[in-house]
Design a protein around this motif. Sequence first.
Motif, mmCIF file in Angstrom:
data_model
loop_
_atom_site.group_PDB
_atom_site.id
_atom_site.type_symbol
_atom_site.label_atom_id
_atom_site.label_comp_id
_atom_site.label_asym_id
_atom_site.label_seq_id
_atom_site.Cartn_x
_atom_site.Cartn_y
_atom_site.Cartn_z
ATOM 1 N N SER A 165 -9.458 0.185 10.146
ATOM 2 C CA SER A 165 -8.725 -1.069 10.279
ATOM 3 C C SER A 165 -7.365 -1.000 9.596
ATOM 4 O O SER A 165 -7.214 -0.381 8.533
ATOM 5 N N GLU A 166 -6.366 -1.627 10.194
ATOM 6 C CA GLU A 166 -5.026 -1.699 9.594
ATOM 7 C C GLU A 166 -5.087 -2.336 8.205
ATOM 8 O O GLU A 166 -4.255 -2.047 7.347
ATOM 9 N N LYS A 167 -6.082 -3.202 7.971
ATOM 10 C CA LYS A 167 -6.212 -3.863 6.670
ATOM 11 C C LYS A 167 -6.541 -2.862 5.566
ATOM 12 O O LYS A 167 -6.323 -3.140 4.390
ATOM 13 N N HIS A 168 -7.079 -1.711 5.951
ATOM 14 C CA HIS A 168 -7.482 -0.703 4.970
ATOM 15 C C HIS A 168 -6.658 0.575 5.112
ATOM 16 O O HIS A 168 -7.100 1.651 4.715
ATOM 17 N N LEU A 169 -5.464 0.429 5.679
ATOM 18 C CA LEU A 169 -4.528 1.541 5.860
ATOM 19 C C LEU A 169 -3.356 1.353 4.913
ATOM 20 O O LEU A 169 -2.788 0.262 4.826
ATOM 21 N N TYR A 170 -2.987 2.430 4.216
ATOM 22 C CA TYR A 170 -1.937 2.337 3.199
ATOM 23 C C TYR A 170 -0.946 3.485 3.377
ATOM 24 O O TYR A 170 -1.329 4.605 3.696
ATOM 25 N N ASN A 171 0.318 3.179 3.138
ATOM 26 C CA ASN A 171 1.343 4.218 3.188
ATOM 27 C C ASN A 171 1.519 4.899 1.833
ATOM 28 O O ASN A 171 2.214 5.904 1.729
ATOM 29 N N ASP A 172 0.878 4.360 0.801
ATOM 30 C CA ASP A 172 0.959 4.899 -0.549
ATOM 31 C C ASP A 172 -0.454 5.126 -1.086
ATOM 32 O O ASP A 172 -1.260 4.190 -1.122
ATOM 33 N N TRP A 173 -0.765 6.349 -1.497
ATOM 34 C CA TRP A 173 -2.129 6.668 -1.924
ATOM 35 C C TRP A 173 -2.525 5.929 -3.185
ATOM 36 O O TRP A 173 -3.704 5.581 -3.377
ATOM 37 N N GLN A 174 -1.557 5.651 -4.075
ATOM 38 C CA GLN A 174 -1.878 4.931 -5.297
ATOM 39 C C GLN A 174 -2.272 3.485 -5.006
ATOM 40 O O GLN A 174 -3.182 2.936 -5.648
ATOM 41 N N GLU A 175 -1.624 2.881 -4.020
ATOM 42 C CA GLU A 175 -2.023 1.533 -3.604
ATOM 43 C C GLU A 175 -3.418 1.567 -2.985
ATOM 44 O O GLU A 175 -4.238 0.663 -3.208
ATOM 45 N N LEU A 176 -3.703 2.620 -2.198
ATOM 46 C CA LEU A 176 -5.046 2.789 -1.629
ATOM 47 C C LEU A 176 -6.100 2.792 -2.735
ATOM 48 O O LEU A 176 -7.106 2.078 -2.644
ATOM 49 N N VAL A 177 -5.869 3.576 -3.773
ATOM 50 C CA VAL A 177 -6.841 3.667 -4.868
ATOM 51 C C VAL A 177 -7.032 2.309 -5.524
ATOM 52 O O VAL A 177 -8.169 1.875 -5.779
ATOM 53 N N GLU A 178 -5.938 1.642 -5.811
ATOM 54 C CA GLU A 178 -6.015 0.356 -6.502
ATOM 55 C C GLU A 178 -6.751 -0.692 -5.681
ATOM 56 O O GLU A 178 -7.587 -1.438 -6.202
ATOM 57 N N GLN A 179 -6.475 -0.728 -4.377
ATOM 58 C CA GLN A 179 -7.043 -1.768 -3.519
ATOM 59 C C GLN A 179 -8.469 -1.474 -3.083
ATOM 60 O O GLN A 179 -9.251 -2.393 -2.828
ATOM 61 N N GLU A 180 -8.833 -0.191 -2.992
ATOM 62 C CA GLU A 180 -10.136 0.163 -2.413
ATOM 63 C C GLU A 180 -11.149 0.679 -3.432
ATOM 64 O O GLU A 180 -12.287 0.970 -3.078
ATOM 65 N N LYS A 181 -10.771 0.789 -4.698
ATOM 66 C CA LYS A 181 -11.647 1.425 -5.688
ATOM 67 C C LYS A 181 -12.980 0.721 -5.847
ATOM 68 O O LYS A 181 -13.966 1.358 -6.239
ATOM 69 N N ASN A 182 -13.034 -0.557 -5.557
ATOM 70 C CA ASN A 182 -14.294 -1.298 -5.673
ATOM 71 C C ASN A 182 -15.029 -1.441 -4.352
ATOM 72 O O ASN A 182 -16.062 -2.118 -4.284
ATOM 73 N N HIS A 183 -14.487 -0.802 -3.307
ATOM 74 C CA HIS A 183 -15.050 -0.993 -1.963
ATOM 75 C C HIS A 183 -15.540 0.292 -1.308
ATOM 76 O O HIS A 183 -16.178 0.239 -0.254
ATOM 77 N N VAL A 184 -15.213 1.454 -1.901
ATOM 78 C CA VAL A 184 -15.650 2.723 -1.316
ATOM 79 C C VAL A 184 -16.493 3.487 -2.336
ATOM 80 O O VAL A 184 -16.446 3.206 -3.535
ATOM 81 N N ASP A 185 -17.244 4.456 -1.840
ATOM 82 C CA ASP A 185 -18.137 5.241 -2.697
ATOM 83 C C ASP A 185 -17.489 6.516 -3.219
ATOM 84 O O ASP A 185 -17.931 7.070 -4.231
ATOM 85 N N ALA A 186 -16.460 7.016 -2.530
ATOM 86 C CA ALA A 186 -15.778 8.227 -2.988
ATOM 87 C C ALA A 186 -14.433 8.338 -2.287
ATOM 88 O O ALA A 186 -14.233 7.808 -1.183
#
Length: 380
Positions: free
Chosen positions: A59-80
């Motif tokens: 989903s576009e809602k879970h797509l990021y152009n910056d990996w650090q933003e990905l980590v910050e936003q998804e750290k509580n939602h993914v397993d690895a």
Amino acid sequence: MNDNNKQLKLAFIGGGNNSAVGYVHFAASQLDNKFAVVAGAFSRNPDENSATAQRWGVSEKHLYNDWQELVEQEKNHVDAFVILTPTPHHIEVITTLLKANLPIICEKALVTGPAEVAEIEACYDKNKHFLAVTYNYSGYAMVRELKHLVKQGALGTIQKIHLEMPQEGFRRPPDIAGKPSMPQAWRLKDFEVPTICLDLGVHLHHLSTYLLEMEPTETIAQFTNHSQYPNLIDDVNMLLNYPNNIKGSMWMSKTAIGHRNGLQIRIYGDKGSARWFQLNPDELELNYNDGRREILDRAGQCEYANQFRYNRMKPGHPTGFVEAFSNLYTDIYEELCCYLAGTDKKNDYVFGLEQAKDGLNLFKAAKKSNESRSWEELIK
């Protein structure tokens, strides 16, 4: 322990459509229905990033152009988090994830040399962190059968092991979808450890350690440049000494015309020998000191590779690279489930920081040997 039928959620850092390994990781993680890729920062190129997400149903809602933003936003939602960026970029991502206590699956090589391993060790706690490195060639069914034969003593006392991985990519770039696939820019530069050792050598080290269950103690090596890329190591020959008077060798090359990927293992004991060749992955050639010669395949008298998990399709329909990768992803799934549940279960096929460190120390010693023109001991 997690329900074995429950998918775990992954976020990819790197691995987009223009990546050398991204699609293989995606396909392998899906094959046994163990994982779902639900988020990613797949590429620094926004168009490639978006195209990869569309292709993989992220989903576009879970797509990021910056990996650090990905980590910050998804750290509580993914397993690895799966690290698929070029090796020189790994250290920054790994240390960031470790400091946040987030599970990591990392494409080999872990980092570019022992100095970066030391940076990881400064923030790594084996009792707290999950870090798996993907060495997929030991995922082949018949390589696992070979390990079983060695452990059962079928070849007797092991005396010699020879591994090679010749490729032609620098002299004859492979065609992918009708276009020559030229080496990535980072692969045309050597680091603390030569890049060919990061690309090919860590696989040979892993396979030798996997089969022998021991590390070499010293090496003598010769590094060569045979390509059109100056000041770059593209061919490596190494002799190795192991405990118990076991001798070995490794050869890796990017300039061996005629070899797409000539990965081969030969192992010799005092009762017999075995040969496995990656381009014929379902067969293991065995020879014994009474003169018998056998070709063992998945339809033969396998004692290990006869498991259902290694026979997604009946023998006669060869397994291959992606299936081997998927076998490893299933092993990682089982280990990650235990980690997330807080239970202690060591999977025999999942390797992390310790083996990565040993491999990088081996190739640093080889580099020193090439300079000294003498045997060099490995430092633990």
